[in-house]
Motif scaffolding. Structure first.
Motif, PDB file in Angstrom:
ATOM      1  N   VAL A   9       0.864  -1.177   0.000  1.00 39.70           N
ATOM      2  CA  VAL A   9       0.000   0.000   0.000  1.00 39.70           C
ATOM      3  C   VAL A   9       0.903   1.230   0.000  1.00 39.70           C
ATOM      4  O   VAL A   9       1.909   1.262   0.705  1.00 39.70           O
ATOM      5  CB  VAL A   9      -0.911   0.022   1.245  1.00 39.70           C
ATOM      6  CG1 VAL A   9      -1.832   1.225   1.183  1.00 39.70           C
ATOM      7  CG2 VAL A   9      -1.728  -1.249   1.349  1.00 39.70           C
ATOM      8  N   ASN A  89      -4.172  -4.306   5.020  1.00 38.36           N
ATOM      9  CA  ASN A  89      -4.455  -3.585   3.788  1.00 38.36           C
ATOM     10  C   ASN A  89      -5.901  -3.077   3.796  1.00 38.36           C
ATOM     11  O   ASN A  89      -6.169  -1.921   3.453  1.00 38.36           O
ATOM     12  CB  ASN A  89      -4.222  -4.498   2.589  1.00 38.36           C
ATOM     13  CG  ASN A  89      -4.494  -3.800   1.272  1.00 38.36           C
ATOM     14  OD1 ASN A  89      -3.960  -2.737   1.020  1.00 38.36           O
ATOM     15  ND2 ASN A  89      -5.338  -4.392   0.447  1.00 38.36           N
ATOM     16  N   ASP A  90      -6.833  -3.937   4.210  1.00 46.00           N
ATOM     17  CA  ASP A  90      -8.239  -3.517   4.318  1.00 46.00           C
ATOM     18  C   ASP A  90      -8.363  -2.352   5.299  1.00 46.00           C
ATOM     19  O   ASP A  90      -9.103  -1.389   5.060  1.00 46.00           O
ATOM     20  CB  ASP A  90      -9.101  -4.675   4.824  1.00 46.00           C
ATOM     21  CG  ASP A  90      -9.208  -5.815   3.837  1.00 46.00           C
ATOM     22  OD1 ASP A  90      -8.884  -5.604   2.649  1.00 46.00           O
ATOM     23  OD2 ASP A  90      -9.612  -6.912   4.254  1.00 46.00           O
ATOM     24  N   THR A  93      -6.933   0.912   3.835  1.00 50.48           N
ATOM     25  CA  THR A  93      -7.828   1.404   2.782  1.00 50.48           C
ATOM     26  C   THR A  93      -9.061   2.050   3.386  1.00 50.48           C
ATOM     27  O   THR A  93      -9.524   3.109   2.922  1.00 50.48           O
ATOM     28  CB  THR A  93      -8.239   0.245   1.853  1.00 50.48           C
ATOM     29  OG1 THR A  93      -7.070  -0.310   1.242  1.00 50.48           O
ATOM     30  CG2 THR A  93      -9.187   0.728   0.772  1.00 50.48           C
ATOM     31  N   LYS A  94      -9.589   1.445   4.448  1.00 49.52           N
ATOM     32  CA  LYS A  94     -10.756   2.017   5.124  1.00 49.52           C
ATOM     33  C   LYS A  94     -10.428   3.388   5.714  1.00 49.52           C
ATOM     34  O   LYS A  94     -11.209   4.335   5.605  1.00 49.52           O
ATOM     35  CB  LYS A  94     -11.239   1.065   6.216  1.00 49.52           C
ATOM     36  CG  LYS A  94     -12.363   1.617   7.097  1.00 49.52           C
ATOM     37  CD  LYS A  94     -13.655   1.794   6.315  1.00 49.52           C
ATOM     38  CE  LYS A  94     -14.320   0.482   6.048  1.00 49.52           C
ATOM     39  NZ  LYS A  94     -15.688   0.647   5.477  1.00 49.52           N
ATOM     40  N   GLN A  96      -8.135   5.519   4.697  1.00 43.24           N
ATOM     41  CA  GLN A  96      -7.937   6.497   3.633  1.00 43.24           C
ATOM     42  C   GLN A  96      -9.260   6.927   3.000  1.00 43.24           C
ATOM     43  O   GLN A  96      -9.525   8.120   2.833  1.00 43.24           O
ATOM     44  CB  GLN A  96      -7.002   5.924   2.573  1.00 43.24           C
ATOM     45  CG  GLN A  96      -5.580   5.722   3.073  1.00 43.24           C
ATOM     46  CD  GLN A  96      -4.710   4.968   2.084  1.00 43.24           C
ATOM     47  OE1 GLN A  96      -5.199   4.123   1.339  1.00 43.24           O
ATOM     48  NE2 GLN A  96      -3.425   5.247   2.084  1.00 43.24           N
ATOM     49  N   THR A  97     -10.097   5.965   2.662  1.00 46.39           N
ATOM     50  CA  THR A  97     -11.353   6.299   2.008  1.00 46.39           C
ATOM     51  C   THR A  97     -12.298   7.034   2.958  1.00 46.39           C
ATOM     52  O   THR A  97     -13.027   7.942   2.543  1.00 46.39           O
ATOM     53  CB  THR A  97     -12.042   5.041   1.458  1.00 46.39           C
ATOM     54  OG1 THR A  97     -12.255   4.099   2.523  1.00 46.39           O
ATOM     55  CG2 THR A  97     -11.199   4.389   0.383  1.00 46.39           C
TER      56      THR A  97
END
Length: 452
Positions: A9, A89-90, A93-94, A96-97
């Motif tokens: 990432v 990674n999940d 990503t959570k 950041q989004t």
């Protein structure tokens, strides 16, 4: 709680974007202070909580979600909505989004080694006097558990939730039958004992080579015992000879000593635990007290014990100059509150409840995670089985607190991931290992260069 591979990432490359978005979200979403609140102020509100999926105790985790939600609703009137993640990674990503969109979980449960990377995003509330008061005071926590809550005492984001120091389980009967009177205290001694214990269909070691969480810890632990912290200031040191020796040792248990079941190439930690619990291995290193509920119901329930993992690096008989007696990483979970949250008061009430003595004691009983609440931890001091965990906790060493650590941990893990095909064939060549370490070094140094 999550034993999964941290995939690539662009953590630090996105920190600037996250910080800008966070500033925008903070200015437009000004609701929700971070100073606690009235106990029944949550009626009609929903608190979103993001936490790792517990693959070892899935049914127990669901029941705990339900009971904890009911208790919080009784206290505040608020509903808790749980969402689980399966990998770091999940998780990233959570983060950041959610920050970019200005909505998402209010509360995150982070693994301690992930906390530095999360801190670098600027997405979480920095803890001041009001926040600590809201969760019951900083002095309610075991001091050592605060060791990786932030880069320094004035910049903390992580509130301790669970402690999991790593130790080594061993089968007392198998050691006795082999004429071994005490567990190994050096990695070389462990290798020698493991070879001796490999007989009659049993193996000396239960190792999870395909686990996404275990392998890098062996490499880091052996390296720092030898004096190499992997990241030293602005320099990554994965290509240091001490780290190569660590991987040689770790792979060599299978390829040279033949002291590990060949099937372990495809094992997760849960599968390695199952082999040890079935009496098929004499040692199970890199485990925590979360293994106790399984072992206490197993065929070896009266035959196993815990001890510290070796603290003397490979090739040495004593701790070298500059080496650290690291029995474990500083491991566990921190709880953090999102800076964009509209429900900060509720969030800190929730964190207070999670870290109060009753839920801490319950969480330990169900899952085997040691309490971070000082009162709950003190109540367990009389349990002789926990003495080794207390010792391991005292000898735990935190991974470097840098936003580069996420990519560095990934790089260390990828050395093993990329070596799985070679392990399946029986050996990892010196040239291939050196090339993989060079690739890992480049990735880690790039992350360090980008870190703030």
């Amino acid at each position: 709680m999550v034993h999964t591979t941290m995939r690539s990432v662009a953590v630090l490359g996105s920190v600037g974007l996250v910080a800008v978005a966070l500033a925008a979200c903070s200015s437009s979403n000004s609701g929700g202070s971070s100073s606690g609140g009235d106990t029944n102020s949550g009626a009609g509100k929903t608190l979103n909580v993001y936490i790792g999926n517990n693959t070892q105790f899935p049914a127990e985790q669901k029941a705990w979600f339900d009971s904890t939600s009911a208790k919080f609703k009784a206290q505040t009137g608020a509903t808790v909505a749980w969402e689980t993640f399966a990998s770091a990674n999940d998780e990233l990503t959570k983060i950041q989004t959610s920050v970019v969109s200005g909505q998402g979980p209010d509360v995150y449960s982070l693994g301690t080694t992930f906390t530095p990377t999360a801190y670098a995003t600027g997405a979480f509330v920095k803890l001041g006097d009001k926040e600590w008061t809201a969760v019951g005071g900083k002095d309610k926590f075991v001091p050592a558990t605060l060791g990786i809550s932030g880069p320094d005492p004035n910049n903390l984001v992580g509130i301790p939730f669970a402690s999991r120091p790593f130790v080594m389980a061993y089968n007392k009967d198998l050691l006795k039958a082999a004429g071994i009177d005490k567990p190994a205290t050096t990695w070389d001694e462990l290798g020698a004992q493991a070879k001796k214990l490999t007989t009659g269909g049993n193996y000396g070691l239960a190792i999870a080579y395909k686990d996404g969480f275990d392998p890098w810890k062996f490499a880091w632990g052996m390296s720092i015992q030898a004096g190499n912290p992997i990241i030293d200031g602005k320099t990554a040191k994965i290509d240091d000879p001490t780290t190569k020796k660590a991987y040689d040792t770790y792979f060599g248990w299978l390829t040279k000593d033949k002291a590990v079941d060949p099937a372990s190439i495809g094992w997760s930690n849960t599968q390695a635990l199952a082999a040890f619990a079935a009496g098929k291995a004499a040692y199970f290193p890199m485990t925590t007290y979360t293994s106790a509920p399984t072992l206490d119901k197993s065929a070896i329930k009266d035959k196993y014990a815990y001890t510290l993992m070796p603290t003397i690096p490979p090739g040495a008989t004593s701790l070298p100059a500059g080496g650290k007696e690291a029995a474990s990483i500083l491991s566990g979970d921190n709880v953090v509150v999102a800076d964009y949250s509209q429900n900060k008061d509720l969030a800190f009430q929730f964190v207070k409840m999670l870290t109060d003595p009753d839920i801490q004691a319950e969480y330990f009983k169900i899952f085997g995670n040691l309490p971070v609440n000082a009162q709950s931890a003190a109540a367990l001091k009389s349990d002789p089985k926990l003495t080794v965990f207390t010792d391991a906790s005292a000898k735990s060493v935190a991974t470097p607190f840098t936003g580069a650590w996420g990519d560095t941990q990934l790089a260390l893990t990828n050395v093993v991931v990329q070596s799985i095909p070679d392990l399946s064939k029986g050996s990892v060549s010196d040239a291939d290992l050196s090339a993989r370490l060079a690739t890992a070094q480049k990735a880690a140094q790039s992350a360090v260069d980008r870190a703030k």
